[in-house]
Design an enzyme around this catalytic site. Structure first.
Site, PDB file in Angstrom:
ATOM      1  N   LYS A  45      -5.755 -10.061   2.693  1.00  0.00           N
ATOM      2  CA  LYS A  45      -4.619  -9.598   1.876  1.00  0.00           C
ATOM      3  C   LYS A  45      -4.650 -10.049   0.419  1.00  0.00           C
ATOM      4  O   LYS A  45      -3.648  -9.949  -0.296  1.00  0.00           O
ATOM      5  CB  LYS A  45      -3.265  -9.981   2.506  1.00  0.00           C
ATOM      6  CG  LYS A  45      -3.117  -9.681   3.970  1.00  0.00           C
ATOM      7  CD  LYS A  45      -3.720  -8.401   4.413  1.00  0.00           C
ATOM      8  CE  LYS A  45      -2.998  -7.174   3.929  1.00  0.00           C
ATOM      9  NZ  LYS A  45      -3.795  -5.951   4.272  1.00  0.00           N
ATOM     10  N   HIS A 107     -14.310 -11.791   5.210  1.00  0.00           N
ATOM     11  CA  HIS A 107     -13.138 -12.674   5.109  1.00  0.00           C
ATOM     12  C   HIS A 107     -13.499 -14.088   5.572  1.00  0.00           C
ATOM     13  O   HIS A 107     -12.615 -14.930   5.752  1.00  0.00           O
ATOM     14  CB  HIS A 107     -11.993 -12.159   5.993  1.00  0.00           C
ATOM     15  CG  HIS A 107     -11.262 -10.973   5.428  1.00  0.00           C
ATOM     16  ND1 HIS A 107     -10.968 -10.833   4.098  1.00  0.00           N
ATOM     17  CD2 HIS A 107     -10.725  -9.881   6.052  1.00  0.00           C
ATOM     18  CE1 HIS A 107     -10.296  -9.699   3.916  1.00  0.00           C
ATOM     19  NE2 HIS A 107     -10.152  -9.101   5.075  1.00  0.00           N
ATOM     20  N   SER A 137       2.250 -10.528   2.626  1.00  0.00           N
ATOM     21  CA  SER A 137       1.409  -9.353   2.819  1.00  0.00           C
ATOM     22  C   SER A 137       0.744  -9.377   4.203  1.00  0.00           C
ATOM     23  O   SER A 137       0.693  -8.359   4.907  1.00  0.00           O
ATOM     24  CB  SER A 137       0.347  -9.299   1.716  1.00  0.00           C
ATOM     25  OG  SER A 137      -0.467  -8.171   1.869  1.00  0.00           O
TER      26      SER A 137
HETATM   27  P1  A3P Z   1       0.885  -5.993  -0.363  1.00  0.00           P
HETATM   28  O1  A3P Z   1       0.991  -6.051   1.121  1.00  0.00           O
HETATM   29  O2  A3P Z   1       1.537  -7.181  -1.021  1.00  0.00           O
HETATM   30  O3  A3P Z   1       1.372  -4.715  -0.935  1.00  0.00           O
HETATM   31  P2  A3P Z   1      -6.483  -6.430   1.228  1.00  0.00           P
HETATM   32  O4  A3P Z   1      -7.143  -5.223   0.681  1.00  0.00           O
HETATM   33  O5  A3P Z   1      -7.189  -7.715   0.946  1.00  0.00           O
HETATM   34  O6  A3P Z   1      -6.110  -6.266   2.657  1.00  0.00           O
HETATM   35  O7  A3P Z   1      -5.106  -6.605   0.420  1.00  0.00           O
HETATM   36  C1  A3P Z   1      -4.040  -5.717   0.580  1.00  0.00           C
HETATM   37  C2  A3P Z   1      -2.992  -6.060  -0.435  1.00  0.00           C
HETATM   38  O8  A3P Z   1      -3.471  -5.680  -1.744  1.00  0.00           O
HETATM   39  C3  A3P Z   1      -1.696  -5.293  -0.221  1.00  0.00           C
HETATM   40  O9  A3P Z   1      -0.662  -6.113  -0.754  1.00  0.00           O
HETATM   41  C4  A3P Z   1      -1.950  -4.049  -1.070  1.00  0.00           C
HETATM   42  O10 A3P Z   1      -0.796  -3.337  -1.393  1.00  0.00           O
HETATM   43  C5  A3P Z   1      -2.575  -4.718  -2.291  1.00  0.00           C
HETATM   44  N1  A3P Z   1      -3.325  -3.748  -3.122  1.00  0.00           N
HETATM   45  C6  A3P Z   1      -4.265  -2.885  -2.708  1.00  0.00           C
HETATM   46  N2  A3P Z   1      -4.680  -2.110  -3.734  1.00  0.00           N
HETATM   47  C7  A3P Z   1      -3.980  -2.504  -4.816  1.00  0.00           C
HETATM   48  C8  A3P Z   1      -3.948  -2.073  -6.171  1.00  0.00           C
HETATM   49  N3  A3P Z   1      -4.700  -1.079  -6.585  1.00  0.00           N
HETATM   50  N4  A3P Z   1      -3.105  -2.709  -7.019  1.00  0.00           N
HETATM   51  C9  A3P Z   1      -2.317  -3.711  -6.576  1.00  0.00           C
HETATM   52  N5  A3P Z   1      -2.301  -4.178  -5.314  1.00  0.00           N
HETATM   53  C10 A3P Z   1      -3.117  -3.564  -4.431  1.00  0.00           C
END
Ligand code: A3P
Length: 298
Positions: A45, A107, A137
């Protein structure tokens, strides 16, 4: 998929894991990295998908612009340790990549990374996100992803986050372990979600100099626009909407994409307890996280 599919948390070499990320352990550990491979490492996340899209577009967006809208991010940037039944394993996807460099996601805490990445002196991009937003998240992700252990309610979940009892273990150990590794292994580019939010262009410039690319201003502008949260949320090749174990009726993968969303979840008492515990665990003064940014500057 129903919730009976949810796996149990196991203790694996001292780290909380589920079998979906340990079943292919021998093949993962024997994975043969190539010198130009780029490993994207994160605690879950932290914005893995975001930085994965940026790196993919920087490397291949010019020659194959259609990739971003026709090929899922899972196929463009394989998740090395993933071993979920009836889909190809992360190692297989990575071995079958025809592009060069290969972009590979993990991860893993630093001590689990297959040794060939170190032997081949591969570049590693580590993206970290502040603990409070990571916890929020991850909570919503675990609610909607039936391939994750049952999250329980928020207060129980936050306790488990503080104890490191989530898949891929302790956030504190993860960010500290990778930070420490950076002191002895020079090819780690350690970056922060909050910085990427505040100034995507500047962070992209730093990434480019790390991976040795010099895109034009026009190219950079176009990538910045393609990876804006709202655009990635709409893009079915990045928003994970095709993954059957994820129930978008519960929560979206691209949920909020904000810094400081934790403020809508932590009670005052939870915040005080969390801060106290955080101080005890995060003793390295050189590793600093921001739990909020100046929105007006974004
Ligand atoms: P949130 O749940 O806080 O919205 P990962 O890809 O490591 O699983 O992380 C997912 C998190 O990154 C989510 O956070 C997602 O919304 C956020 N995220 C993904 N793409 C993004 C972007 N382009 N800009 C900002 N946040 C982003």
């Amino acid at each position: 998929m129903d919730s009976s599919f949810r796996p149990k948390l196991i203790d694996f070499h001292g780290v909380s894991m589920t079998h979906y990320f340990t079943d292919n352990w021998d093949n993962v550990q024997n994975f043969q990295a190539r010198p130009d491979d780029i490993l994207i490492a994160t605690y879950p996340k932290a914005g893995t998908t975001w930085v994965s899209c940026i790196l993919d577009l920087l490397h291949f967006g010019q020659t194959s612009p259609e990739r971003h809208t026709s090929m899922s991010i899972y196929d463009r940037v394989p998740f090395l340790e993933m071993a979920v039944p009836s889909v190809p394993k992360g190692t297989e996807l990575a071995e079958n990549l025809v592009t060069s460099p290969r972009l590979i996601k993990t991860h893993f805490p630093v001590q689990f990374v297959p040794k060939s990445f170190w032997e081949q002196n591969c570049r590693i991009v580590y993206l970290a996100r502040n603990a409070k937003d990571s916890a929020v998240s991850y909570f919503h992700f675990d609610r909607m992803n039936m391939a994750e252990p049952e999250p329980g309610d928020w207060s129980v979940y936050l306790q488990r986050f503080m104890q490191g009892k989530l898949v891929f273990g302790s956030w504190y150990d993860h960010v500290n372990g990778w930070w420490k590794k950076k002191q002895t292994y020079s090819k780690i580019h350690y970056m922060f979600y909050e910085d990427l939010t505040e100034d995507t262009g500047y962070e992209m410039d730093k990434l480019c100099s790390f991976v040795g690319l010099s895109p034009s201003e026009e190219q950079k502008k176009s990538i910045i626009s393609m990876v804006e949260f709202d655009n990635m949320k709409k893009n079915n090749m990045a928003n994970h909407s095709s993954i059957p174990v994820m129930d978008f009726k519960i929560s979206h993968f691209m949920r909020k994409g904000k810094v400081a969303n934790w403020k809508d979840h932590f009670t005052v008492a939870q915040n005080e307890r969390f801060d106290e515990d955080y101080k005890r665990k995060m003793t390295d003064p050189t590793l600093k996280f921001r739990t909020e940014i100046d929105i007006a500057a974004v």
